[in-house]
Design an enzyme around this catalytic site. Structure first.
Site, PDB file in Angstrom:
ATOM      1  N   ILE A 284      45.509  55.840  41.055  1.00  0.00           N
ATOM      2  CA  ILE A 284      44.866  56.935  40.163  1.00  0.00           C
ATOM      3  C   ILE A 284      43.446  57.060  40.741  1.00  0.00           C
ATOM      4  O   ILE A 284      42.889  56.127  41.252  1.00  0.00           O
ATOM      5  CB  ILE A 284      44.776  56.730  38.674  1.00  0.00           C
ATOM      6  CG1 ILE A 284      44.365  55.453  38.181  1.00  0.00           C
ATOM      7  CG2 ILE A 284      46.347  56.728  38.240  1.00  0.00           C
ATOM      8  CD1 ILE A 284      44.128  55.274  36.666  1.00  0.00           C
TER       9      ILE A 284
ATOM     10  N   ASP B 224      33.105  50.984  43.413  1.00  0.00           N
ATOM     11  CA  ASP B 224      34.186  50.768  42.433  1.00  0.00           C
ATOM     12  C   ASP B 224      35.526  50.172  43.176  1.00  0.00           C
ATOM     13  O   ASP B 224      36.295  50.594  43.506  1.00  0.00           O
ATOM     14  CB  ASP B 224      34.702  52.018  41.920  1.00  0.00           C
ATOM     15  CG  ASP B 224      35.662  51.836  40.766  1.00  0.00           C
ATOM     16  OD1 ASP B 224      36.135  50.836  40.585  1.00  0.00           O
ATOM     17  OD2 ASP B 224      35.863  52.648  39.812  1.00  0.00           O
TER      18      ASP B 224
ATOM     19  N   GLY C   7      37.835  57.384  37.157  1.00  0.00           N
ATOM     20  CA  GLY C   7      37.391  58.115  36.019  1.00  0.00           C
ATOM     21  C   GLY C   7      35.974  58.549  36.484  1.00  0.00           C
ATOM     22  O   GLY C   7      35.462  59.784  36.152  1.00  0.00           O
TER      23      GLY C   7
ATOM     24  N   HIS D  86      42.968  51.441  41.763  1.00  0.00           N
ATOM     25  CA  HIS D  86      42.705  52.828  42.548  1.00  0.00           C
ATOM     26  C   HIS D  86      43.104  52.588  44.007  1.00  0.00           C
ATOM     27  O   HIS D  86      42.769  53.587  44.706  1.00  0.00           O
ATOM     28  CB  HIS D  86      41.170  53.235  42.449  1.00  0.00           C
ATOM     29  CG  HIS D  86      40.800  53.341  40.890  1.00  0.00           C
ATOM     30  ND1 HIS D  86      41.390  53.990  40.021  1.00  0.00           N
ATOM     31  CD2 HIS D  86      39.880  52.574  40.210  1.00  0.00           C
ATOM     32  CE1 HIS D  86      40.624  53.825  38.925  1.00  0.00           C
ATOM     33  NE2 HIS D  86      39.807  52.913  39.120  1.00  0.00           N
TER      34      HIS D  86
END
Length: 284
Positions: free
Chosen positions: A207, A187, A210, A192
Site C-alpha cells: 500500500i 520510509d 500514509g 510498502h
C-alpha cells in the site's frame, strides 16, 4: 507487554542531529508526484534547485528517516510493530523550511491515550537550527491491544464536514510504483514494498505510505488555494482513515474559509472510500 505510561511520558527528550540537501527535497517532491508535466513552471518550483520551494510536509522525512518511530523505542514502550498503525499527523512550521540545512531534532512522548482495545501514543518531534525553531510534528500511533489501562481517552479530533458542496475538487492520480519512489525519502516500512510482507498484513499488494498521501493533499491545497506559496502554510493536520493502493486516483475535496482549508481525500476507484479525514490546513 503493557505500556508504562509514566515512564514513557516522563522520559527526557531524545536528541539527534539531522541534515538535508536540495536533492533530498527534490526527491521527496518527486515521490509525491511533482514534475509530472516537466514543462509546467508551477511544477518546476518543486523540482529545480534554482527555484526550489519546500512543502512543509517535508518535515516528516527531513534527515532521511521517520522520527515518529522514535516513539516506539521510548522508555516504557515495548510493542509488536505489526500491531502499530499511523493514526494521525500534524505538522506546524515556525518559518519556511530551507532547501538545505542542519538542525537539532528532539523527540518525546507527550501523551498516551486509552482507547479501550488500543492505546494511542502521541510523539512530538521538534526541530531547530542556528536561527531558531523550524517545525513541530505530532504523530499519533495507534497501538492495537495496548489499551484498557485506565488512562484518559484523549480528544476525539473529529470534524463535521461542511454542509455544502466543496469549493474546489481536484483528482490526483498515483502511479503503481509510487510507494517504491517515496520510500527513498526514508520510509523503509516493508508494508510498502515487498509483496510477501504486505500479504502477511492482509493486503493483496503493498500500500501507499500514509505520509505520501498527506503530502499529496498538502501540495494540492498549496497549488489550488495558495497559488503555490508554500511559505503561507502554518500547519497541516490529518487523520489516516483508509489505505491507498498505488495506481489509484485520489480525490481531494476542499472547503475554504479565511486562513483555513478543510479537506477530505478519497479513493475514486473504490467508490470514494475515505483515505484522509479530519484534515485542516491553516495558512496566512
Amino acid at each position: 507487554m503493557p505500556i508504562d505510561v509514566a515512564a514513557a511520558v516522563g522520559a527526557p527528550p531524545a536528541e539527534t542531529s539531522i541534515s538535508w540537501q536540495h536533492k533530498d527535497v527534490q526527491l521527496y517532491h518527486l515521490g509525491l508526484g511533482a514534475g509530472t508535466d516537466p514543462l509546467d513552471p508551477a511544477e518546476l518550483r518543486y523540482t529545480l534547485e534554482d527555484r526550489l520551494t519546500v512543502l512543509p510536509s517535508f518535515a516528516t522525512v527531513a534527515g532521511g528517516g521517520m522520527a515518529m518511530m522514535d516513539g516506539l523505542s521510548a522508555p516504557g514502550v515495548d510493542v509488536d510493530l505489526m500491531a502499530v498503525l499511523h493514526a494521525g499527523q500534524r505538522v506546524e512550521v515556525h518559518r519556511p523550511i530551507p532547501s538545505g540545512g542542519t538542525a537539532t531534532q528532539t523527540s518525546r512522548v507527550v501523551a498516551v491515550h486509552d482507547k479501550g482495545k488500543a492505546a494511542v501514543l502521541v510523539l512530538r518531534v521538534e526541530a531547530a537550527d542556528a536561527d531558531g525553531p523550524l517545525w513541530t510534528c505530532d504523530s499519533e500511533l495507534y497501538l492495537r491491544g495496548e489499551g484498557g489501562f485506565g488512562g484518559d481517552r484523549g480528544p476525539s479530533g473529529r470534524l463535521e464536514r461542511p454542509d455544502r458542496a466543496p469549493d474546489l475538487t481536484a483528482d490526483r492520480p498515483t502511479t503503481p510504483g509510487q510507494a517504491l519512489l517515496y520510500r527513498l525519502s526514508g520510509d523503509w516500512n516493508p508494508l510498502h514494498s515487498p509483496p510477501e510482507f504486505a500479504a502477511l498484513a492482509g493486503f493483496d499488494r503493498p500500500i501507499l505510505q500514509g505520509l505520501c498521501t498527506y503530502g499529496i493533499a498538502l501540495k494540492t491545497v498549496v497549488d489550488r488555494v495558495l497559488d503555490g506559496a508554500t511559505d503561507r502554510v502554518r500547519s497541516c493536520a490529518t487523520r489516516f482513515s483508509g489505505v491507498v493502493v498505488p495506481g489509484e486516483t485520489l480525490r481531494v475535496r476542499m472547503w475554504t474559509s479565511p486562513g483555513r482549508v478543510q479537506l477530505t481525500v478519497t479513493a475514486v476507484e473504490r467508490d470514494d472510500a475515505d483515505v484522509l479525514t479530519d484534515t485542516v490546513v491553516e495558512h496566512d
